[in-house]
Enzyme design. Structure first.
Site, PDB file in Angstrom:
ATOM      1  N   LYS A 262       0.906  -1.015   0.059  1.00  0.00           N
ATOM      2  CA  LYS A 262      -0.033  -0.105   0.120  1.00  0.00           C
ATOM      3  C   LYS A 262       0.793   1.302   0.059  1.00  0.00           C
ATOM      4  O   LYS A 262       2.078   1.407   0.487  1.00  0.00           O
ATOM      5  CB  LYS A 262      -0.903   0.018   1.399  1.00  0.00           C
ATOM      6  CG  LYS A 262      -2.149  -1.140   1.317  1.00  0.00           C
ATOM      7  CD  LYS A 262      -2.728  -1.002   2.655  1.00  0.00           C
ATOM      8  CE  LYS A 262      -3.733  -1.920   2.682  1.00  0.00           C
ATOM      9  NZ  LYS A 262      -5.032  -1.609   1.910  1.00  0.00           N
ATOM     10  N   ARG A 336     -10.238 -11.602   2.311  1.00  0.00           N
ATOM     11  CA  ARG A 336     -11.276 -12.761   1.902  1.00  0.00           C
ATOM     12  C   ARG A 336     -10.587 -13.808   2.013  1.00  0.00           C
ATOM     13  O   ARG A 336     -11.370 -14.945   2.046  1.00  0.00           O
ATOM     14  CB  ARG A 336     -11.784 -12.203   0.731  1.00  0.00           C
ATOM     15  CG  ARG A 336     -10.920 -12.181  -0.420  1.00  0.00           C
ATOM     16  CD  ARG A 336     -11.172 -11.369  -1.838  1.00  0.00           C
ATOM     17  NE  ARG A 336     -11.254  -9.959  -1.595  1.00  0.00           N
ATOM     18  CZ  ARG A 336     -11.510  -8.831  -2.271  1.00  0.00           C
ATOM     19  NH1 ARG A 336     -12.002  -9.272  -3.549  1.00  0.00           N
ATOM     20  NH2 ARG A 336     -11.516  -7.793  -1.968  1.00  0.00           N
TER      21      ARG A 336
END
Length: 482
Positions: A262, A336
């Site tokens: 990120k 996820r």
């Protein structure tokens, strides 16, 4: 449990003289003011008080008791009477002890007390007196000079305590930096909660995850330092013969994005990426303290998404507990992947309901903003009932569809599924569809994609970690299982 400051703002009695607060909306104020002495009417017109939401008028003593010029009464524009309105009351009052006058409904009394306590919340565990270091108890004594409210008549005090305890727990867990809230500390918080309520809590750590068949959790968390090794937290409570409800919470204690690193700005808030785990612990506390008639299980895959030689790479294929394989298209879509193992394990007991909470996608924030979590579910009746509970609680959720045609975007040439898509559209939906692939057919399931963070402060909701959908889901479960 981190609630002393919030709850100390509510007391049963006080030796200090109290100041009455009269709450009025604009409609009731128009009738009320006509019945007041002309001098008071003139004063209110002069000061411009018309009971607009969040406004306050202070009325001074005219006689000799308690003292000339002292505040004798407070008028408050309560607006729609939501929890945030009552939080604004406390935010606008000086030091003192206050009571709410008038005949309040039980619901109004509850919201008033809860809003008052939520405004009193502060996260100061990392602060200390200059040159002294952390001094939490001293700070609580300093805050004792803040406004105090006598418990409103008709208020269900235990219910308020339960809700503010859970809210404070969620906020504190999210606000705590990853240096103090890694997978191990998150597991310790779950163990403490289990011990308080007589629940059972087991934790599977590190390479033991492979032996226990949680390969996806291990794969995402294996790059972290040994002290932050991945783990699965598994808590159970209640009678085995009662209806089974399983809560699953995403516990990414810090998310660098992995090798798909990120940017600095996007990484700044990633201590909050365990917000789903914080929510299921807060909800579990409410369920257990209320003694709901259900068999509760809480599953939290707890990891750090770190960068090291052991980190997942884009195009790696990961095996999951279900036997399905996942191509890693983006290492920053790791939440996820760990939830896949936990959701499949949750369904093994054939529960009546599986609820997962996760700070999963930026796409949900683009669609709904930061204040409204997205709600998905495979049972329209349950989704409708949860939304009804959310409206009743003033704890917003908004339903988004599990639009099955989008599922093709999660197809992979290498594996059964991929954890990203080639499209920049519908990201919250495709993430939910990915999760649904690990939910057993016929198992009722809801998924909450939430921000779990206040980006701007307002009464009762300071900047930082926030409980979202917590009261809504508890109300739904209470309605269904009490």
């Amino acid at each position: 449990m981190p609630l002393s400051l919030a709850m100390s703002s509510l007391v049963a009695t006080s030796d200090t003289p109290t100041v009455a607060v009269t709450a009025l909306d604009e409609e009731t104020f128009a009738d009320w003011v006509l019945r007041q002495p002309s001098a008071l009417q003139t004063w209110l017109r002069t000061t411009g008080f018309y009971a607009k939401p969040g406004t306050i008028a202070f009325l001074a003593t005219e006689g000799d008791t308690p003292a000339p010029g002292a505040v004798s009464r407070v008028l408050f524009g309560v607006g729609a009477g939501q929890i945030e309105d009552w939080a604004a009351l406390r935010a606008g009052l000086p030091v003192g002890v206050y009571t709410l006058d008038g005949d309040l409904s039980a619901e109004t009394a509850h919201r008033a007390a809860l809003g008052w306590a939520m405004e009193a919340y502060r996260f100061d565990a990392m602060k200390g007196a200059p040159g002294v270091g952390t001094n939490h108890h001293e700070r609580h004594r300093e805050n004792a000079s803040a406004p105090i409210l006598i418990w409103p008549e008709g208020c269900a005090r235990e219910e308020v305590r339960r809700e503010i305890e859970a809210t404070a727990l969620v906020r504190d867990l999210i606000n705590t930096p990853a240096s103090h809230m890694g997978p191990g500390e998150l597991a310790a918080a779950a163990e403490d909660l289990a011990a308080r309520h007589g629940a059972t809590c087991t934790v599977i750590v590190g390479d033991d995850l492979l032996a226990a068949d949680y390969p996806a959790i291990h794969a995402v968390g294996r790059a972290a330092a040994p002290s932050a090794a991945p783990r699965l937290i598994d808590m159970t409570w209640g009678n085995a013969s009662d209806p089974k409800v399983t809560l699953v919470g995403k516990g990414v204690c810090f998310d660098t994005g992995g090798l798909n690193l990120k940017s600095g700005g996007n990484m700044k808030l990633m201590k909050k990426d365990m917000g789903g785990a914080a929510h299921v612990l807060g909800l579990a506390h409410m369920i257990m303290s209320a003694g709901l008639k259900l068999r509760l299980r809480v599953l939290i895959p707890a990891v750090e998404n770190s960068v090291s030689a052991a980190a997942l790479r884009p195009s790696d294929v990961v095996l999951t507990r279900s036997g399905k394989t996942v191509e890693i298209g983006n290492t920053d879509a790791e939440g996820r992947v760990i939830l896949a193992d936990a959701l499949f394990a949750a369904c093994a007991e054939d529960p009546e309901l599986v609820c997962d909470f996760a700070t999963l996608t930026g796409a949900a924030r683009v669609a709904l903003g930061t204040d409204i979590p997205a709600l998905f579910g495979n049972d329209d009746t349950i989704v409708a009932a949860v939304l009804d509970a959310a409206r009743a609680e003033g704890d917003p959720l908004w339903a988004l569809p599990l639009w099955q045609p989008y599922a093709r975007q999660t197809e992979s040439l290498l594996a059964d599924l991929r954890n990203d898509t080639d499209s920049s559209y519908g990201g919250a939906i495709t993430a939910a569809l990915f999760l649904q692939a690990f939910v057993a057919s016929g198992t009722p399931w809801t998924h909450v994609d939430q921000m779990a963070w206040n980006v701007a402060g307002r009464p009762g909701r300071p900047v930082g970690g926030e409980a979202q959908g917590l009261r809504a889901f508890f109300r739904y479960l209470k309605n269904r299982f009490e």
